[in-house]
Design an enzyme around this catalytic site. Structure first.
Site, PDB file in Angstrom:
ATOM      1  N   SER A  52      16.121  76.663   7.953  1.00  0.00           N
ATOM      2  CA  SER A  52      14.811  76.870   7.334  1.00  0.00           C
ATOM      3  C   SER A  52      14.042  78.049   7.926  1.00  0.00           C
ATOM      4  CB  SER A  52      13.969  75.595   7.468  1.00  0.00           C
ATOM      5  OG  SER A  52      13.863  75.203   8.834  1.00  0.00           O
ATOM      6  N   GLY A  89      17.119  72.716   6.467  1.00  0.00           N
ATOM      7  CA  GLY A  89      17.785  71.489   6.881  1.00  0.00           C
ATOM      8  C   GLY A  89      19.231  71.663   7.296  1.00  0.00           C
ATOM      9  N   ASN A 117      18.827  72.372  14.147  1.00  0.00           N
ATOM     10  CA  ASN A 117      18.760  71.040  13.524  1.00  0.00           C
ATOM     11  C   ASN A 117      19.727  70.061  14.183  1.00  0.00           C
ATOM     12  OD1 ASN A 117      16.706  71.469  11.581  1.00  0.00           O
ATOM     13  ND2 ASN A 117      18.141  72.591  10.292  1.00  0.00           N
ATOM     14  N   ASP A 200       3.341  71.604  10.392  1.00  0.00           N
ATOM     15  CA  ASP A 200       4.372  70.800  11.055  1.00  0.00           C
ATOM     16  C   ASP A 200       4.630  71.263  12.483  1.00  0.00           C
ATOM     17  OD1 ASP A 200       5.883  73.128  10.782  1.00  0.00           O
ATOM     18  OD2 ASP A 200       7.115  72.344   9.151  1.00  0.00           O
ATOM     19  N   HIS A 203       7.674  75.465  11.722  1.00  0.00           N
ATOM     20  CA  HIS A 203       8.055  76.589  10.867  1.00  0.00           C
ATOM     21  C   HIS A 203       6.981  77.677  10.868  1.00  0.00           C
ATOM     22  CE1 HIS A 203      10.424  73.166   9.246  1.00  0.00           C
ATOM     23  NE2 HIS A 203      11.376  74.090   9.239  1.00  0.00           N
TER      24      HIS A 203
END
Length: 224
Positions: A52, A89, A117, A200, A203
């Site tokens: 991402s 993801g 991830n 979040d 990012h």
């Protein structure tokens, strides 16, 4: 009789002249056709393969750092094009499963930004290392002369300091083993700054991506 002979001779000379002229025109036409059909020099490919962060999560594609890199390349008149193959993801296993499809376009420079991830999910890091190496091997198989850039990442110590330390060592080891360029931490100056990240906290915002582009450019530019 002499008069008729002179007329025939004149017609013959005119005919020869027309044939020669036609031949010259044909050569010119052929030359022009070849020039039109000669393809323009193809641009070299920089393939950004990641998750991402590369994809520009929740942003327009032109705000993500690969697009910002393309802007710099264009401003300098360099013969390169960037391809953003980021997928939100994505794990190292997911990247391994789709690399063959992505390699339908063979890169001259391959930017690898995967593994974060895996770390956030606490996946076994030996598998992460193997998956990333398999991705690199697949790229080298398509282009043995490819230049590789590996984007280093970090994870918070919530899974234990030992796990975090081992995770951070994945990228230097891969870079050394593959004679690749290492970016120690691709989110340098961005991670942990609320003003440069989305709500979040993970990012980057458009402003954050500009800083990421600055970081990436330092390591990419010498390879162009």
């Amino acid at each position: 009789m002499t008069y008729i002979r002179n007329i025939l001779l004149t017609l013959l000379l005119i005919g020869c002249g027309s044939t020669q002229e036609s031949g010259n025109n044909e050569s010119s036409d052929q030359k022009a056709t070849k020039e039109v059909q000669s393809p323009a020099e193809e641009k070299k490919v920089i393939l950004f393969f990641g998750n991402s962060i590369t994809a520009g999560y929740q942003l327009d594609m032109d705000q993500a750092f690969p697009a910002l890199i393309q802007e710099r390349i264009d401003s300098l008149g360099l013969n390169y094009k960037t391809i953003n193959a980021g997928l939100s993801g994505e794990t190292s296993a997911g990247g391994k499963s789709r690399i063959e499809w992505v390699l339908q376009t063979v890169p001259d420079i391959f930017f690898l930004e995967l593994g974060a991830n895996d770390g956030l999910r606490g996946l076994p890091l030996d598998e992460t290392i193997k998956n990333l190496q398999d991705i690199i091997d697949a790229v080298k198989n398509e282009n043995p002369e490819v230049e590789i850039i590996i984007a280093g990442m970090m994870v918070p110590p919530n899974l234990g300091q030992g796990y975090s330390d081992k995770f951070s060592q994945i990228f230097p080891k891969l870079a050394e083993a593959n004679d690749a360029t290492l970016i120690p931490f691709v989110l340098e100056g961005v991670a942990g700054n609320p003003e440069l990240n989305l709500s979040d906290g993970i990012h980057p915002t458009p402003e954050g991506h500009e800083i990421v582009a600055d970081t990436v450019w330092k390591y990419l530019e010498p390879l162009l």
